[in-house]
Structures are given as structure tokens and as C-alpha cells.
Design a protein around this motif. Sequence first.
Motif, PDB file in Angstrom:
ATOM      1  N   SER A  21       4.663  -1.189  13.080  1.00 62.31           N
ATOM      2  CA  SER A  21       3.683  -1.524  12.047  1.00 62.31           C
ATOM      3  C   SER A  21       3.674  -3.032  11.845  1.00 62.31           C
ATOM      4  O   SER A  21       4.717  -3.643  11.627  1.00 62.31           O
ATOM      5  CB  SER A  21       4.054  -0.832  10.734  1.00 62.31           C
ATOM      6  OG  SER A  21       4.177   0.548  10.972  1.00 62.31           O
ATOM      7  N   MET A  47      -4.957   4.810   3.253  1.00 60.80           N
ATOM      8  CA  MET A  47      -5.011   6.137   2.627  1.00 60.80           C
ATOM      9  C   MET A  47      -4.675   5.974   1.149  1.00 60.80           C
ATOM     10  O   MET A  47      -3.804   5.157   0.808  1.00 60.80           O
ATOM     11  CB  MET A  47      -3.967   7.070   3.246  1.00 60.80           C
ATOM     12  CG  MET A  47      -4.227   7.428   4.673  1.00 60.80           C
ATOM     13  SD  MET A  47      -2.933   8.529   5.285  1.00 60.80           S
ATOM     14  CE  MET A  47      -1.498   7.451   5.276  1.00 60.80           C
ATOM     15  N   TYR A  88       0.816  -1.228   0.000  1.00 60.00           N
ATOM     16  CA  TYR A  88       0.000   0.000   0.000  1.00 60.00           C
ATOM     17  C   TYR A  88       0.837   1.260   0.000  1.00 60.00           C
ATOM     18  O   TYR A  88       0.381   2.327  -0.378  1.00 60.00           O
ATOM     19  CB  TYR A  88      -0.941   0.021   1.202  1.00 60.00           C
ATOM     20  CG  TYR A  88      -0.261  -0.341   2.504  1.00 60.00           C
ATOM     21  CD1 TYR A  88       0.574   0.545   3.154  1.00 60.00           C
ATOM     22  CD2 TYR A  88      -0.449  -1.604   3.063  1.00 60.00           C
ATOM     23  CE1 TYR A  88       1.212   0.209   4.325  1.00 60.00           C
ATOM     24  CE2 TYR A  88       0.177  -1.962   4.242  1.00 60.00           C
ATOM     25  CZ  TYR A  88       1.012  -1.047   4.869  1.00 60.00           C
ATOM     26  OH  TYR A  88       1.638  -1.389   6.030  1.00 60.00           O
ATOM     27  N   GLY A 136       9.856   6.794   5.574  1.00 59.45           N
ATOM     28  CA  GLY A 136      10.902   5.817   5.512  1.00 59.45           C
ATOM     29  C   GLY A 136      10.983   4.964   6.791  1.00 59.45           C
ATOM     30  O   GLY A 136      10.077   4.960   7.590  1.00 59.45           O
ATOM     31  N   GLU A 137      12.073   4.266   6.895  1.00 59.40           N
ATOM     32  CA  GLU A 137      12.288   3.469   8.093  1.00 59.40           C
ATOM     33  C   GLU A 137      13.385   4.125   8.935  1.00 59.40           C
ATOM     34  O   GLU A 137      14.567   4.049   8.585  1.00 59.40           O
ATOM     35  CB  GLU A 137      12.655   2.030   7.705  1.00 59.40           C
ATOM     36  CG  GLU A 137      13.066   1.159   8.858  1.00 59.40           C
ATOM     37  CD  GLU A 137      12.121   1.237  10.056  1.00 59.40           C
ATOM     38  OE1 GLU A 137      10.894   1.249   9.882  1.00 59.40           O
ATOM     39  OE2 GLU A 137      12.620   1.309  11.194  1.00 59.40           O
ATOM     40  N   VAL A 148      -2.694   6.483  -2.038  1.00 58.99           N
ATOM     41  CA  VAL A 148      -1.333   6.938  -2.356  1.00 58.99           C
ATOM     42  C   VAL A 148      -1.201   6.949  -3.877  1.00 58.99           C
ATOM     43  O   VAL A 148      -1.462   5.936  -4.519  1.00 58.99           O
ATOM     44  CB  VAL A 148      -0.273   5.988  -1.739  1.00 58.99           C
ATOM     45  CG1 VAL A 148       1.120   6.328  -2.256  1.00 58.99           C
ATOM     46  CG2 VAL A 148      -0.295   6.056  -0.219  1.00 58.99           C
ATOM     47  N   VAL A 208      -2.726  -1.676   9.252  1.00 58.17           N
ATOM     48  CA  VAL A 208      -3.504  -1.090   8.155  1.00 58.17           C
ATOM     49  C   VAL A 208      -4.538  -2.132   7.714  1.00 58.17           C
ATOM     50  O   VAL A 208      -4.187  -3.269   7.385  1.00 58.17           O
ATOM     51  CB  VAL A 208      -2.604  -0.697   6.964  1.00 58.17           C
ATOM     52  CG1 VAL A 208      -3.440  -0.145   5.811  1.00 58.17           C
ATOM     53  CG2 VAL A 208      -1.560   0.333   7.402  1.00 58.17           C
ATOM     54  N   THR A 224       8.122   5.735  15.005  1.00 61.54           N
ATOM     55  CA  THR A 224       7.332   4.741  14.265  1.00 61.54           C
ATOM     56  C   THR A 224       8.278   3.899  13.427  1.00 61.54           C
ATOM     57  O   THR A 224       9.107   4.440  12.706  1.00 61.54           O
ATOM     58  CB  THR A 224       6.312   5.445  13.344  1.00 61.54           C
ATOM     59  OG1 THR A 224       5.474   6.279  14.145  1.00 61.54           O
ATOM     60  CG2 THR A 224       5.431   4.425  12.632  1.00 61.54           C
ATOM     61  N   THR A 225       8.155   2.579  13.536  1.00 57.44           N
ATOM     62  CA  THR A 225       9.107   1.686  12.871  1.00 57.44           C
ATOM     63  C   THR A 225       8.416   0.445  12.341  1.00 57.44           C
ATOM     64  O   THR A 225       7.368   0.052  12.854  1.00 57.44           O
ATOM     65  CB  THR A 225      10.227   1.274  13.856  1.00 57.44           C
ATOM     66  OG1 THR A 225      11.074   0.294  13.230  1.00 57.44           O
ATOM     67  CG2 THR A 225       9.679   0.679  15.138  1.00 57.44           C
TER      68      THR A 225
HETATM   69  C1  LIG Z   1       5.060   5.202   6.237  1.00 62.55           C
HETATM   70  S1  LIG Z   1       5.393   4.205   7.665  1.00 62.55           S
HETATM   71  C2  LIG Z   1       6.926   4.927   8.192  1.00 62.55           C
HETATM   72  C3  LIG Z   1       7.492   4.357   9.463  1.00 62.55           C
HETATM   73  C4  LIG Z   1       7.980   2.915   9.449  1.00 62.55           C
HETATM   74  N1  LIG Z   1       8.737   2.553   8.276  1.00 62.55           N
HETATM   75  C5  LIG Z   1       6.841   1.941   9.662  1.00 62.55           C
HETATM   76  O1  LIG Z   1       6.727   0.974   8.913  1.00 62.55           O
HETATM   77  O2  LIG Z   1       6.101   2.123  10.623  1.00 62.55           O
HETATM   78  C6  LIG Z   1       4.254   4.804   8.899  1.00 62.55           C
HETATM   79  C7  LIG Z   1       2.920   4.127   8.940  1.00 62.55           C
HETATM   80  O3  LIG Z   1       2.175   4.482   7.804  1.00 62.55           O
HETATM   81  C8  LIG Z   1       1.449   3.357   7.372  1.00 62.55           C
HETATM   82  N2  LIG Z   1       1.100   3.524   5.977  1.00 62.55           N
HETATM   83  C9  LIG Z   1       1.912   3.592   4.919  1.00 62.55           C
HETATM   84  N3  LIG Z   1       1.212   3.742   3.770  1.00 62.55           N
HETATM   85  C10 LIG Z   1      -0.088   3.779   4.126  1.00 62.55           C
HETATM   86  C11 LIG Z   1      -1.306   3.920   3.404  1.00 62.55           C
HETATM   87  N4  LIG Z   1      -1.350   4.024   2.082  1.00 62.55           N
HETATM   88  N5  LIG Z   1      -2.460   3.917   4.115  1.00 62.55           N
HETATM   89  C12 LIG Z   1      -2.439   3.791   5.451  1.00 62.55           C
HETATM   90  N6  LIG Z   1      -1.326   3.657   6.183  1.00 62.55           N
HETATM   91  C13 LIG Z   1      -0.162   3.644   5.532  1.00 62.55           C
HETATM   92  C14 LIG Z   1       2.382   2.200   7.661  1.00 62.55           C
HETATM   93  O4  LIG Z   1       1.703   0.978   7.749  1.00 62.55           O
HETATM   94  C15 LIG Z   1       2.977   2.609   8.992  1.00 62.55           C
HETATM   95  O5  LIG Z   1       2.165   2.137  10.050  1.00 62.55           O
END
Ligand SMILES: C[S@@+](CC[C@H](N)C(=O)[O-])C[C@H]1O[C@@H](n2cnc3c(N)ncnc32)[C@H](O)[C@@H]1O
Length: 231
Positions: free
Chosen positions: A116, A187, A26, A65-66, A189, A157, A92-93
Motif C-alpha cells: 500500500s 470505502m 481513511y 492489520g499489518e 468506514v 487509495v 498485503t502489507t
Molecule cells: C487494511 S490494509 C491491511 C494490510 C496492510 N496493513 C496494508 O497496509 O496493506 C489493506 C488495504 O486496504 C486499504 N484500505 C484501508 N482502509 C480503506 C478504506 N477506507 N478505503 C479503501 N481502502 C482502504 C489500504 O490502503 C490497504 O491497501
Amino acid sequence: MQDPFGRTIDYLRISVTEACNFRCVYCAPNGYAAPKISPLTVEEIERVTRAAVALGVTKIRLTGGEPLLRRDIIEIVRAVATVEGVRDLALTTNGFLLARLARDLADAGLNRVNISLDTLRRERFAQITGIDAFDEVWAGIRAAEQAKLEPVKINVVALRGINDDEFADFARLTLAHPWHVRFIELMPVGANDAARDFFQRYFISAGELIARLPELAQSDAPRAIRRDYRH
Ligand SMILES: C[S@@+](CC[C@H](N)C(=O)[O-])C[C@H]1O[C@@H](n2cnc3c(N)ncnc32)[C@H](O)[C@@H]1O
């Protein structure tokens, strides 16, 4: 600091890198794009934090990112944590590198983590993230708890047809562990047809999600789920 609706802004998210070691379906539906800009330095992150605190920010979240891919993540955490006025420092990781870093992150001043995790099944995990790393992430969650990076929050998610048969399993985790499980609406994207199709196919609303948690629907939990939606 207030927004045009009169809401107080006391929370800042700082993206410390664009790079990621996961390829979540996603997040990168059009494929992973290598980082195009160089990330903020430790000094720049500290400067941004000081400027934000001067405007009334008290809560900071490091994300990406991570963020754990940054080799200097411990220095970053220490720099932000020592800025006077920062009362809550979270990160957040995806959890992959957390088992080895949790203790040092806590010692450097990190208060808590959000991890996540969209499935509790190993094969599914690899399909969603592109990497066979369920065990590493699970070890990261346990390490976060041991390092007292609490409350440990797990971000899920919700994805129709992918993990919508696991909502109750995730909710049940909170009975056995002191973890918070938070379901996140997908969300959109990207703006092309493929991105729109992806969203339409997999999106589940919070309302439908709650209705699909029969045990919880009888209790106070849905109200709690609605209240706490920030991630
Ligand atoms: C973009 S990640 C960045 C931090 C880290 N890499 C992680 O995985 O948590 C932050 C959060 O956004 C969520 N996320 C990313 N794309 C998304 C989307 N299209 N819709 C909903 N949540 C999303 C991820 O699942 C994660 O929980």
C-alpha cells in the motif's frame, strides 16, 4: 463453492492480526483501536486453510492489520504454503518491514505481495499514514522485486485533495518498473457523522479517476484498470 449469484469462490483472505503500525487517515478516522481479540495461531491459520482448500479455495491472501507485525509471519507463510492445493499465496502489507523480510518470506513460499502506497511524496506520506516512513516502504518495494515476489502490486487509495495530483505519477511508475499500480476507491468506514463527512469529502469514483489520467484515457489502460479491481 459458489455464491448465490453462481460465482465460483476460490479466494480467501485471512487476517492474521488486527494490530497496525500505521495510522492511515481513511482506515482509522476515529483513531486507532488497540486489538481486542487475540489473533489466530499458526495452527489455526493452517486449519482454516485446509478447510477452505477442501471447499475449492486455491488462492490465499494474508492481510491484517499489518501482517508483518506478526513475529511468526514466516512460520505462518510456510504453514499455509505447504498445504496441498494452495496455488497462489499473496500478502498485503504497508511495506514498512518488508525490506528485512522479503527474502525469508519468498523462501518460506510466499508468491507475491501487494504494497500500500498512497503518495510518492515524503511529507504527504507522513500526513496520510501518521509515520515518516516513505523510504522504508520504498526499500520494501525494491526488496520485494529483488526477492521475486512478483508481480509486485502497489495499492493506491484515491483521495480527493490529498493525492489526486499524483495519479499520473503513479501510472508512469509502471513504465519504468515491472510493477502493477492499482487505484482503489475509498470505502466508507464507520457509521457516525464524522465518518460520513470524511467519505464525502475525500471519495473519488473510479470513473473520475480514469478521466483524470489523460495519457491513459487515450489507450487501452482504462479497460485494464476496470478489469483488475481486487486488492
Ligand atoms: C487494511 S490494509 C491491511 C494490510 C496492510 N496493513 C496494508 O497496509 O496493506 C489493506 C488495504 O486496504 C486499504 N484500505 C484501508 N482502509 C480503506 C478504506 N477506507 N478505503 C479503501 N481502502 C482502504 C489500504 O490502503 C490497504 O491497501
